[in-house]
Design a protein around this motif. Sequence first.
Motif, PDB file in Angstrom:
ATOM      1  N   ARG A 178      28.061  23.028 -14.300  1.00  0.00           N
ATOM      2  CA  ARG A 178      27.595  24.035 -13.343  1.00  0.00           C
ATOM      3  C   ARG A 178      28.067  25.381 -13.863  1.00  0.00           C
ATOM      4  O   ARG A 178      29.270  25.605 -14.006  1.00  0.00           O
ATOM      5  CB  ARG A 178      28.153  23.756 -11.951  1.00  0.00           C
ATOM      6  N   ALA A 179      27.124  26.273 -14.131  1.00  0.00           N
ATOM      7  CA  ALA A 179      27.425  27.552 -14.765  1.00  0.00           C
ATOM      8  C   ALA A 179      27.133  28.710 -13.821  1.00  0.00           C
ATOM      9  O   ALA A 179      26.080  28.749 -13.178  1.00  0.00           O
ATOM     10  CB  ALA A 179      26.597  27.707 -16.039  1.00  0.00           C
ATOM     11  N   VAL A 180      28.081  29.659 -13.776  1.00  0.00           N
ATOM     12  CA  VAL A 180      27.928  30.873 -12.977  1.00  0.00           C
ATOM     13  C   VAL A 180      28.197  32.057 -13.898  1.00  0.00           C
ATOM     14  O   VAL A 180      29.269  32.143 -14.522  1.00  0.00           O
ATOM     15  CB  VAL A 180      28.909  30.895 -11.784  1.00  0.00           C
ATOM     16  N   PHE A 181      27.213  32.961 -13.995  1.00  0.00           N
ATOM     17  CA  PHE A 181      27.380  34.157 -14.819  1.00  0.00           C
ATOM     18  C   PHE A 181      28.136  35.227 -14.049  1.00  0.00           C
ATOM     19  O   PHE A 181      27.923  35.420 -12.847  1.00  0.00           O
ATOM     20  CB  PHE A 181      26.019  34.714 -15.260  1.00  0.00           C
ATOM     21  N   GLU A 182      28.998  35.926 -14.747  1.00  0.00           N
ATOM     22  CA  GLU A 182      29.685  37.088 -14.176  1.00  0.00           C
ATOM     23  C   GLU A 182      28.762  38.284 -14.393  1.00  0.00           C
ATOM     24  O   GLU A 182      28.564  38.724 -15.520  1.00  0.00           O
ATOM     25  CB  GLU A 182      31.018  37.292 -14.902  1.00  0.00           C
ATOM     26  N   ALA A 183      28.156  38.759 -13.317  1.00  0.00           N
ATOM     27  CA  ALA A 183      27.183  39.851 -13.435  1.00  0.00           C
ATOM     28  C   ALA A 183      27.066  40.580 -12.106  1.00  0.00           C
ATOM     29  O   ALA A 183      27.130  39.972 -11.042  1.00  0.00           O
ATOM     30  CB  ALA A 183      25.816  39.310 -13.845  1.00  0.00           C
ATOM     31  N   ASP A 184      26.890  41.911 -12.191  1.00  0.00           N
ATOM     32  CA  ASP A 184      26.657  42.715 -10.985  1.00  0.00           C
ATOM     33  C   ASP A 184      25.208  42.613 -10.515  1.00  0.00           C
ATOM     34  O   ASP A 184      24.932  42.777  -9.334  1.00  0.00           O
ATOM     35  CB  ASP A 184      27.012  44.186 -11.247  1.00  0.00           C
ATOM     36  N   ASP A 185      24.299  42.355 -11.440  1.00  0.00           N
ATOM     37  CA  ASP A 185      22.874  42.274 -11.125  1.00  0.00           C
ATOM     38  C   ASP A 185      22.602  40.987 -10.333  1.00  0.00           C
ATOM     39  O   ASP A 185      22.834  39.879 -10.837  1.00  0.00           O
ATOM     40  CB  ASP A 185      22.077  42.273 -12.427  1.00  0.00           C
ATOM     41  N   PRO A 186      22.100  41.094  -9.101  1.00  0.00           N
ATOM     42  CA  PRO A 186      21.864  39.901  -8.286  1.00  0.00           C
ATOM     43  C   PRO A 186      20.819  38.944  -8.863  1.00  0.00           C
ATOM     44  O   PRO A 186      20.760  37.786  -8.453  1.00  0.00           O
ATOM     45  CB  PRO A 186      21.410  40.460  -6.933  1.00  0.00           C
ATOM     46  N   MET A 225      23.739  27.664 -11.933  1.00  0.00           N
ATOM     47  CA  MET A 225      22.767  26.949 -12.746  1.00  0.00           C
ATOM     48  C   MET A 225      23.411  25.640 -13.195  1.00  0.00           C
ATOM     49  O   MET A 225      24.560  25.636 -13.627  1.00  0.00           O
ATOM     50  CB  MET A 225      22.379  27.796 -13.965  1.00  0.00           C
ATOM     51  N   THR A 226      22.678  24.548 -13.084  1.00  0.00           N
ATOM     52  CA  THR A 226      23.180  23.258 -13.546  1.00  0.00           C
ATOM     53  C   THR A 226      22.544  22.931 -14.887  1.00  0.00           C
ATOM     54  O   THR A 226      21.325  22.988 -15.038  1.00  0.00           O
ATOM     55  CB  THR A 226      22.863  22.152 -12.523  1.00  0.00           C
TER      56      THR A 226
END
Length: 155
Positions: free
Chosen positions: A91-99, A105-106
């Motif tokens: 399970r991946a989570v990007f560090e980003a300010d843009d919503p 994401m799996t």
Amino acid sequence: MRRTDRASRVIAAPPATVYGALLDRKSLEAWLPPDGMRGRVERWDPRPGGGFRMILTYLDPVDSPGKTSDATDVVDVEFADLVPPERVVQRAVFEADDPSYAGTMTMTWHLVAAGEGTEVTVTATDVPAGIDQADHEAGIAQSLAHLASYLEAVR
């Protein structure tokens, strides 16, 4: 809107060897980054519920602005399921300010013996809308090509 991206490749290595490369920190740093990027793992805990944090740095950020900064994509990955030597679910989570990059994401890596090699199929579900589908599938295919080169060079 839910989206699924996929790529697959047959790699000339047995499933156990491929599985090992998915769960080895140095191997992952070597083969996972797509073309034009390099990767560095900051945190590493290869067990169900564990995971890693990877910093992907663009070699030339001019034409490839990052999600986290102009030159980087930072992703926190949890190992949701590990079934040796058949499957790795991340399970991946990007560090980003843009919503448009928000959400989890799996990534499911399926490994199936194919003759003397392994067919590796990567299925990404719930891909954030900000990630272009064609670019993402090309990036997955590049990572698989790097994995093949990495493992086949060792043989």
